[in-house]
Design a protein around this motif. Structure first.
Motif, short mmCIF file in Angstrom:
data_model
loop_
_atom_site.label_atom_id
_atom_site.label_comp_id
_atom_site.label_asym_id
_atom_site.label_seq_id
_atom_site.Cartn_x
_atom_site.Cartn_y
_atom_site.Cartn_z
N ARG A 138 0.81 -1.23 0.00
CA ARG A 138 0.00 0.00 0.00
C ARG A 138 0.84 1.28 0.00
O ARG A 138 0.37 2.34 0.41
N TYR A 139 2.10 1.20 -0.42
CA TYR A 139 2.93 2.40 -0.54
C TYR A 139 2.36 3.28 -1.67
O TYR A 139 2.09 2.77 -2.76
N PRO A 140 2.17 4.58 -1.42
CA PRO A 140 1.44 5.43 -2.38
C PRO A 140 2.26 5.80 -3.62
O PRO A 140 2.60 6.97 -3.83
N VAL A 141 2.57 4.81 -4.43
CA VAL A 141 3.43 5.00 -5.60
C VAL A 141 2.84 6.03 -6.55
O VAL A 141 3.51 6.98 -6.98
N ARG A 142 1.55 5.89 -6.87
CA ARG A 142 0.95 6.81 -7.84
C ARG A 142 0.94 8.23 -7.31
O ARG A 142 1.34 9.17 -8.01
N GLU A 143 0.53 8.38 -6.06
CA GLU A 143 0.41 9.71 -5.47
C GLU A 143 1.77 10.42 -5.45
O GLU A 143 1.89 11.59 -5.84
N LEU A 144 2.82 9.70 -5.03
CA LEU A 144 4.13 10.33 -4.93
C LEU A 144 4.69 10.72 -6.29
O LEU A 144 5.22 11.82 -6.48
N LEU A 145 4.55 9.81 -7.28
CA LEU A 145 5.06 10.13 -8.61
C LEU A 145 4.27 11.27 -9.24
O LEU A 145 4.83 12.12 -9.93
N ALA A 146 2.95 11.28 -9.00
CA ALA A 146 2.12 12.34 -9.57
C ALA A 146 2.54 13.69 -9.00
O ALA A 146 2.61 14.71 -9.70
N ARG A 147 2.84 13.72 -7.70
CA ARG A 147 3.26 14.97 -7.08
C ARG A 147 4.63 15.40 -7.63
O ARG A 147 4.86 16.55 -7.95
N GLU A 148 5.52 14.40 -7.76
CA GLU A 148 6.89 14.70 -8.22
C GLU A 148 6.90 15.25 -9.65
O GLU A 148 7.66 16.16 -9.96
N HIS A 149 6.06 14.66 -10.52
CA HIS A 149 6.13 15.03 -11.93
C HIS A 149 4.97 15.90 -12.40
O HIS A 149 4.96 16.34 -13.55
N GLY A 150 3.99 16.11 -11.55
CA GLY A 150 2.87 16.98 -11.90
C GLY A 150 2.09 16.50 -13.12
O GLY A 150 1.69 17.30 -13.98
N CYS A 151 1.87 15.20 -13.20
CA CYS A 151 1.13 14.66 -14.36
C CYS A 151 0.42 13.39 -13.94
O CYS A 151 0.68 12.84 -12.87
N PRO A 152 -0.52 12.88 -14.78
CA PRO A 152 -1.20 11.62 -14.44
C PRO A 152 -0.21 10.46 -14.38
O PRO A 152 0.74 10.40 -15.17
N VAL A 153 -0.44 9.54 -13.43
CA VAL A 153 0.43 8.39 -13.25
C VAL A 153 -0.44 7.13 -13.17
O VAL A 153 -1.52 7.17 -12.58
N VAL A 154 0.03 6.05 -13.77
CA VAL A 154 -0.70 4.79 -13.67
C VAL A 154 0.26 3.72 -13.16
O VAL A 154 1.42 3.64 -13.60
N VAL A 155 -0.22 2.93 -12.19
CA VAL A 155 0.59 1.86 -11.60
C VAL A 155 -0.09 0.54 -11.92
O VAL A 155 -1.30 0.41 -11.74
N ASP A 156 0.66 -0.43 -12.38
CA ASP A 156 0.07 -1.73 -12.69
C ASP A 156 1.08 -2.83 -12.39
O ASP A 156 2.26 -2.57 -12.17
N ASN A 157 0.56 -4.04 -12.40
CA ASN A 157 1.38 -5.22 -12.24
C ASN A 157 2.30 -5.38 -13.46
O ASN A 157 1.91 -5.07 -14.58
#
Lengths: 388, 388
Positions: B158-177
């Motif tokens: 449950r580490y917030p990968v999408r949230e952190l990357l979205a904040r870092e890069h200021g763009c939509p992020v998608v996380v998948d298997n």
């Protein structure tokens, strides 16, 4: 989904409703809705149906599915014909059930279906049919409306079931696999109501699985998805009717259970089965279920062993498909909680915790009626899709 | 599908095109298309791109995806980071690949991802990113953009990968298997181009399966569909990292093969492996592949035995899902035709003839690049879906 289909489905499933509420529910603008409704009234699919309770302003007229609509639902099993004629709300107006051997071939079986429908007509149940849905116990090319290489249906391979019935009744016809129509039935009026992603596992003469995803039944590329009866569960198991060894349905199914029960009765291992065999010349799943209820150790063991085999296959499918429910139906569902407990135990133990954290494994609510219910749903869907 | 998404996807995948042809291809009326195109030009997603060849009348202007668009594609493996930055046509502008141990936890790994992307930016590859796609080697809640109980990724749950990357890069992020992104990649630019219903089976450190249906990747109810590595194939098999016994990936996978190779080298059963072990302190799949190529009997047997196990599981999945293709990828695909031949043999022998009559079982064309390719596709799809 086409607007017409969504309007007709809403009125079929939820009953009469005011135009305003229907528009809200389907997210349609008033002019669009009005024009579609006028068209459907003219075409004779829907009708005005009394006044709505006031919502404050002028009372509005309800619209409902037309009471003249009639659909025929046919569920052909390996040994039975089930027929219902239903109205546009899919309420059964007449139901027939009789034994029939599907191995006799398509002509006598479909002839008998025709006789039963003629009987309903003669009794005033319908004047003409708006759609027919029929399920058969074997693989079906859904697109072509024909059975394809059905192992237990000699003479049915590519027999033009849809074409012949459409000509006979002058209406749209849909042909599907019996397990698929059961899944549709259970989704419509059974335990899987409002569940999108579930597996319907039929354990009867054979074993099959209906796969319901959000868009409806998933049939696979050739229409044979869900054919889990021939998954190998024991490399050293008995030879299956398909020619391979150790298929799930060669190890556990109505036929396999009858075979194992007979052996246990003859060897004297099971007093309960031996006693039943002495009164009859054959044994079936009901005998095993009764024996288990009396505490006969061999009967309980046969059921648990079968449940373990089915559970092993379902655990693999849960890991693969991550469904939200598993529904168990078919004749062997009568083996009841001993079978269900064993299936659950294996599925919960052997699948990923994330996938089983909230996974009900339950018995079919509709049991014998799942097939005809689903056939009626598909018959009406198909008719609605073809509204000009 | 939304009109904007279908326009952007068409320009991304097929390149510049005239308004007339685009309208024909997508079935859009001229006024509707014109207004959407003006909007997308203003928003900076597409641009005019030269003149079309004449279709008889006035030559028309081509429109194409805007050359300024940039997407980052990240494929985290158990032991590696793969990154590409691509343009709007998904052509790679820069690619990095380096070893990394995902077990170190999310902070150092995502920090390194950030450093590599900063390097690309410093080199002028991009100014700002329009979308990021990232695949991780474990189950993911696609909706929440977080890994969920990933067995080989301690610290990532449950580490917030999408949230952190979205904040870092200021763009939509998608996380998948990782296996899902490989399936998407193979569908976009590999052997499964234009195939809707296929299975992508990754055999690497672990084993997983990406399920591609007509609507895209099928993720199941909890997002863990395709987790076939823990299907039991041998009740008496070795204990798996998940705690169960005889799981597919405990019997055959990168880790299992290394274990079996080591045992065969130490016991002297395999001269080829013993020789390799004498030069190195460990053995891996490549050693077994090389030994097999030299004709070492034990190496060949290890591969065939593994193929038989994988084939057994795939045969069951073919009976269940009736796909139109199976693609084999991941590190162990380097075991090549011996593995593939054994998998095919079991699948064709053990599944329903109707389902295997026209079922290619093939190796991934993109191999190591399937993951980043799919991550780029998902990154751009996600960005396109969020065009205001």
């Amino acid at each position: 989904m086409a607007v017409v289909l969504s309007i007709l489905r809403a009125l079929r499933d939820d009953g009469p409703v005011s135009r305003a509420e229907l528009g809200d529910r389907l997210g349609l603008t008033r002019p669009r809705l009005t024009s579609e409704i006028e068209r459907l009234i003219k075409a004779g699919y829907i009708t005005e149906a009394g006044m709505a309770a006031s919502r404050g302003g002028r009372r509005s007229t309800l619209v409902g599915i037309h009471p003249r609509l009639r659909f025929a639902a046919v569920d052909l099993g390996a040994g039975s014909i089930d027929i219902e004629v239903v109205n546009g709300r899919l309420e059964p107006l007449v139901a027939y059930r009789e034994p029939a051997d599907v191995r006799k071939g398509p002509k006598p079986i479909l002839h008998r279906v025709g006789e039963l429908l003629a009987k309903a007509r003669a009794e005033g149940v319908y004047d003409r049919l708006d759609g027919v849905g029929i399920g058969v116990p074997g693989p079906v090319s859904f697109r072509d409306g024909v059975p394809v290489s059905p192992p237990i249906m000699p003479g049915w391979d590519r027999y033009p079931v849809r074409e012949l019935l459409a000509r006979e009744h002058g209406c749209p016809v849909v042909v599907d696999n019996d397990v698929n129509i059961m899944a549709v039935g259970e989704r419509h009026g059974g335990v899987a109501r409002s569940v999108d992603d579930f597996l319907f596992v039929k354990i009867g003469t054979g074993i099959g699985c209906g796969i319901h995803l959000s868009g409806g039944v998933y049939r696979g590329v050739d229409g044979c998805a869900g054919d889990i009866g021939h998954i190998q569960v024991d490399a050293n198991g008995p030879t299956c009717s398909c020619g391979n060894t150790g298929c799930l349905e060669a190890v556990f199914s109505g036929a396999a259970l009858a075979r194992d029960a007979l052996a246990a009765a003859r060897s004297g291992a099971s007093p309960a089965l031996a006693e039943r065999l002495s009164k009859s010349d054959r044994l079936n799943a009901r005998d095993v279920a009764e024996g288990a209820a009396e505490g006969d150790v061999v009967c309980i063991k046969l059921i648990r062993e079968g449940g373990r085999r089915v559970g092993g296959v379902l655990a693999a499918l849960v890991s693969f498909a991550n469904p939200s429910m598993i529904v168990i139906g078919g004749g062997l569902a009568q083996l009841g909680h001993v079978l269900l407990a064993e299936i659950r135990s294996v599925v919960y133990r052997r699948s990923l915790p994330l996938a089983t954290g909230n996974l009900p494994v339950v018995l079919s609510e509709l049991s014998g009626r799942a097939g005809v219910t689903g056939a009626a749903v598909l018959a009406s869907d198909t008719a609605f899709e073809q509204v000009p």
